[in-house]
Design an enzyme around this catalytic site. Structure first.
Site, mmCIF file in Angstrom:
data_model
loop_
_atom_site.group_PDB
_atom_site.id
_atom_site.type_symbol
_atom_site.label_atom_id
_atom_site.label_comp_id
_atom_site.label_asym_id
_atom_site.label_seq_id
_atom_site.Cartn_x
_atom_site.Cartn_y
_atom_site.Cartn_z
ATOM 1 N N SER A 278 87.939 78.211 -9.692
ATOM 2 C CA SER A 278 87.046 77.252 -10.337
ATOM 3 C C SER A 278 86.772 76.105 -9.381
ATOM 4 C CB SER A 278 87.708 76.712 -11.614
ATOM 5 O OG SER A 278 87.046 75.551 -12.079
ATOM 6 N N ARG A 317 44.637 107.568 -18.933
ATOM 7 C CA ARG A 317 45.281 106.659 -17.978
ATOM 8 C C ARG A 317 45.338 105.272 -18.605
ATOM 9 N NH1 ARG A 317 44.368 108.104 -12.722
ATOM 10 N NH2 ARG A 317 45.716 106.395 -12.097
#
Length: 451
Positions: A278, A317
């Site tokens: 930490s 498409r």
């Protein structure tokens, strides 16, 4: 001091390594995609030549032009992609310029841009599948080892975040193994049938006349993919990939979530082999691997959802739905490979503290065995009254000694006797099918490993 310009996005490498790593990134980056598209273009012209529809000399010329991606400028292709809306059009122009005039007609023969890009993306998935499967198998091996080694390590089972009844840590690991193996088996089915895409302008393969099926079959064969009908607007193959990858990440996320909870300071039943520090608290060793796997599991559903949300393509498409798939698909591949690797590393180094598990069995003076006591009282009192009796005892003692309260209660003493109370309070007597379930999970794992 002049800032570095070694990457296109300042700071990106600082974060990207948390998901995967340079070797995984290289599986799906721009160079990998370019390599895949070139392989597709070479395979396409080769397949057309195989079927007698193009000169073999043209196929050789196109293959030679596709052999070295470094000849092509990614910046130029990127600029062309912005103009064309996809990278296949500028690539086709570059290949036409790279071959002699006689072969130019056979660059990109009969295909549409979607054929090349869809197949190239599937090819990237296929190439990433080997390290993905390797990492998932490694995670499974490590989990199977834990399940076997801890089949007799009795511990607290927890439901809804609370202590519930006893189990064994081997069964917890077997549960992880079952999820990992199920997800891997599903992925192997997907990977085994990854399809090439070849339909031409509107999915009729008209350019090839009556030889369309033959060309498509040779095309797929050259790439090591499956052949089948065009899937321009049938996005089930993409959904299969998305679901398969997402399931693997979710299975890893389950493992990491349990490790995080069991590694909490107040629990301390497992620990990662090496944690992260930490910036503020010198005493902390954070379970970083688990945290990062959980982070990936949180990200994955959005990518899977994006692909499912883009799956409805109109007519022959799509207008935008197809384009929306590309980046989430590659992101998901990268996430899945990186997450499976990190999970394998986590499991291979996981420390298990059986003494801490045993200590927690005694929390509440035996109250963990309340279910077992109620079950043993049921023949004498009936299920409802037995449950109510134990619940009242637990409520009355608060944080007191449950075992002592049982021995002081005349109704319980009359029904069970001292020996019955002793037996009811033994966690090893309330494990049910745990050994058989572990054996079954290990047997299924061995079966999958043999595939």
């Amino acid at each position: 001091m002049r800032p570095s310009t070694s990457t296109s996005e300042a700071g990106a490498p600082l974060l990207s390594g948390l998901t995967a790593g340079p070797d995984v990134d290289a599986l799906v980056d721009d160079r990998a995609l370019l390599r895949a598209m070139l392989d597709v273009e070479a395979a396409l012209t080769g397949a057309v030549a195989d079927c007698g529809l193009a000169p073999t000399s043209a196929a050789a010329a196109v293959a030679a032009a596709c052999a070295d991606p470094s000849r092509l400028d990614l910046g130029d292709l990127a600029a062309g992609t912005l103009r064309a809306g996809n990278p296949v059009v500028p690539l086709m122009r570059a290949l036409e310029a790279a071959v002699e005039p006689a072969a130019r007609a056979w660059v990109h023969p009969g295909a549409t841009s979607q054929d090349v890009l869809d197949t190239a993306l599937v090819l990237l998935v296929a190439r990433a599948s080997r390290p993905l499967v390797g990492a998932a198998r490694a995670a499974g091996v490590a989990t199977a080892r834990l399940a076997d080694a801890h089949r007799d390590t009795v511990c607290v089972g927890r439901t809804l975040g609370q202590q519930a009844s006893p189990t064994v840590f081997g069964l917890t690991a077997a549960g992880w193994l079952g999820q990992l193996d199920t997800a891997l088996a599903r992925w192997l089915l997907v990977a085994d049938r990854l399809p090439a895409q070849l339909g031409g302008a509107v999915g009729t393969r008209a350019f090839y006349g009556t030889d369309g099926e033959a060309v498509a079959a040779r095309f797929a064969q050259r790439l090591g993919l499956s052949a089948g009908p065009p899937w321009h607007t049938d996005r089930q193959p993409v959904l299969d990939i998305a679901a398969g990858l997402g399931a693997l990440v979710a299975a890893c996320g389950k493992v990491a979530t349990d490790v995080l909870l069991l590694a909490q300071t107040e629990v301390g039943e497992v620990a990662e082999a090496s944690g992260g520090g930490s910036s503020a608290m010198p005493h902390k060793q954070n379970p970083v691997a688990s945290v990062l796997v959980v982070a990936a599991a949180r990200r994955s559903p959005a990518l899977v959802g994006s692909l499912f949300g883009s799956a409805v393509h109109e007519q022959q498409r799509a207008t935008g739905a197809w384009h929306a798939e590309w980046e989430p698909l590659l992101d998901l591949v990268r996430l899945a490979v990186g997450t499976c690797r990190r999970t394998a590393d986590l499991l291979e180094g996981l420390e298990v503290f059986g003494d801490r598990m045993a200590a927690h069995l005694d929390d509440g003076g035996g109250v963990l065995m309340a279910e077992a006591v109620a079950a043993r009282l049921t023949p004498a009192l009936g299920r409802g009254d037995a449950h109510a009796k134990v619940a009242q005892l637990v409520a009355d003692i608060g944080a007191g000694d449950f075992a002592a309260a049982l021995r002081k209660d005349q109704t319980v003493l009359d029904a069970l006797g001292e020996n019955g109370i002793e037996a009811a309070l033994d966690p090893r007597g309330w494990l049910g099918s745990a050994p058989a379930l572990i054996d079954a999970a290990l047997a299924r794992h061995d079966e999958l490993a043999a595939r």
